[in-house]
Design a protein around this motif. Structure first.
Motif, PDB file in Angstrom:
ATOM      1  N   ALA A 165      16.445 -17.576  23.298  1.00 35.73           N
ATOM      2  CA  ALA A 165      15.641 -18.801  23.404  1.00 35.73           C
ATOM      3  C   ALA A 165      15.067 -18.951  24.812  1.00 35.73           C
ATOM      4  O   ALA A 165      15.679 -18.537  25.794  1.00 35.73           O
ATOM      5  CB  ALA A 165      16.485 -20.012  23.070  1.00 35.73           C
ATOM      6  N   ARG A 166      13.890 -19.550  24.869  1.00 36.90           N
ATOM      7  CA  ARG A 166      13.275 -19.871  26.152  1.00 36.90           C
ATOM      8  C   ARG A 166      13.229 -21.387  26.294  1.00 36.90           C
ATOM      9  O   ARG A 166      12.917 -22.089  25.340  1.00 36.90           O
ATOM     10  CB  ARG A 166      11.856 -19.316  26.224  1.00 36.90           C
ATOM     11  N   LEU A 167      13.503 -21.859  27.487  1.00 35.30           N
ATOM     12  CA  LEU A 167      13.492 -23.297  27.770  1.00 35.30           C
ATOM     13  C   LEU A 167      12.349 -23.621  28.722  1.00 35.30           C
ATOM     14  O   LEU A 167      12.094 -22.880  29.668  1.00 35.30           O
ATOM     15  CB  LEU A 167      14.811 -23.720  28.401  1.00 35.30           C
ATOM     16  N   TYR A 168      11.693 -24.746  28.444  1.00 37.26           N
ATOM     17  CA  TYR A 168      10.614 -25.221  29.289  1.00 37.26           C
ATOM     18  C   TYR A 168      10.883 -26.687  29.619  1.00 37.26           C
ATOM     19  O   TYR A 168      11.359 -27.444  28.771  1.00 37.26           O
ATOM     20  CB  TYR A 168       9.264 -25.128  28.565  1.00 37.26           C
ATOM     21  N   ILE A 169      10.582 -27.101  30.852  1.00 35.71           N
ATOM     22  CA  ILE A 169      10.739 -28.495  31.249  1.00 35.71           C
ATOM     23  C   ILE A 169       9.480 -28.969  31.957  1.00 35.71           C
ATOM     24  O   ILE A 169       8.719 -28.170  32.493  1.00 35.71           O
ATOM     25  CB  ILE A 169      11.973 -28.723  32.158  1.00 35.71           C
ATOM     26  N   ASN A 170       9.281 -30.285  31.932  1.00 28.39           N
ATOM     27  CA  ASN A 170       8.160 -30.855  32.673  1.00 28.39           C
ATOM     28  C   ASN A 170       8.699 -31.737  33.796  1.00 28.39           C
ATOM     29  O   ASN A 170       9.897 -31.785  34.062  1.00 28.39           O
ATOM     30  CB  ASN A 170       7.191 -31.609  31.754  1.00 28.39           C
ATOM     31  N   TYR A 171       7.816 -32.470  34.422  1.00 26.06           N
ATOM     32  CA  TYR A 171       8.148 -33.314  35.572  1.00 26.06           C
ATOM     33  C   TYR A 171       9.220 -34.347  35.237  1.00 26.06           C
ATOM     34  O   TYR A 171      10.066 -34.657  36.050  1.00 26.06           O
ATOM     35  CB  TYR A 171       6.868 -34.000  36.062  1.00 26.06           C
TER      36      TYR A 171
END
Length: 129
Positions: free
Chosen positions: A42-48
């Motif tokens: 799995a790949r994780l992405y986050i924002n501000y």
């Protein structure tokens, strides 16, 4: 040449500052657990705002959990540069609710961890760094 570089950098900084809620960058240090088992694919992405997007590369499925509503969902409009960043259509991205109990159970979010129930009923824990 130097002026072009300075202006380009300034424009990039302004662009990121304006669209910081829509830009999700990959978190290579984050961990994903599904029912207590670490998921390596799995790949994780986050924002501000520490909203979390999970990409399950085996099923090619995205799940987005936003702090303003807390319900996991599949983004309706999404553009990704695979493995680097993703871009949603709005600050509060439009999502399709996750099927099953996951779409009705709100996520628990903190600065270091997000837990939610996915469409298959599995408890998902995302550890942020």
């Amino acid at each position: 040449m130097r002026k072009i570089l300075i202006v380009g950098t300034l424009l990039l900084v302004v662009f990121v500052a304006v669209f910081r809620q829509r830009i999700f960058v990959r978190d290579p240090l984050g961990k994903l657990e599904r029912n207590g088992v670490v998921q390596d694919g799995a790949r994780l992405y986050i924002n501000y705002s520490n909203d979390v997007m999970v990409e399950d590369s085996a099923r090619h499925e995205f799940v987005l959990v936003q702090g303003w509503n807390g319900l996991p969902g599949v983004p309706q409009h999404l553009f990704c540069l695979t493995g680097m960043m993703c871009w949603t259509n709005a600050d509060r991205a439009a999502v399709f609710p996750v099927e099953g109990t996951g779409g009705k159970t709100p996520a628990v979010m903190s600065a270091k961890e997000v837990t939610f129930v996915d469409g298959s009923g599995a408890k998902v824990r995302v550890g942020l760094r």
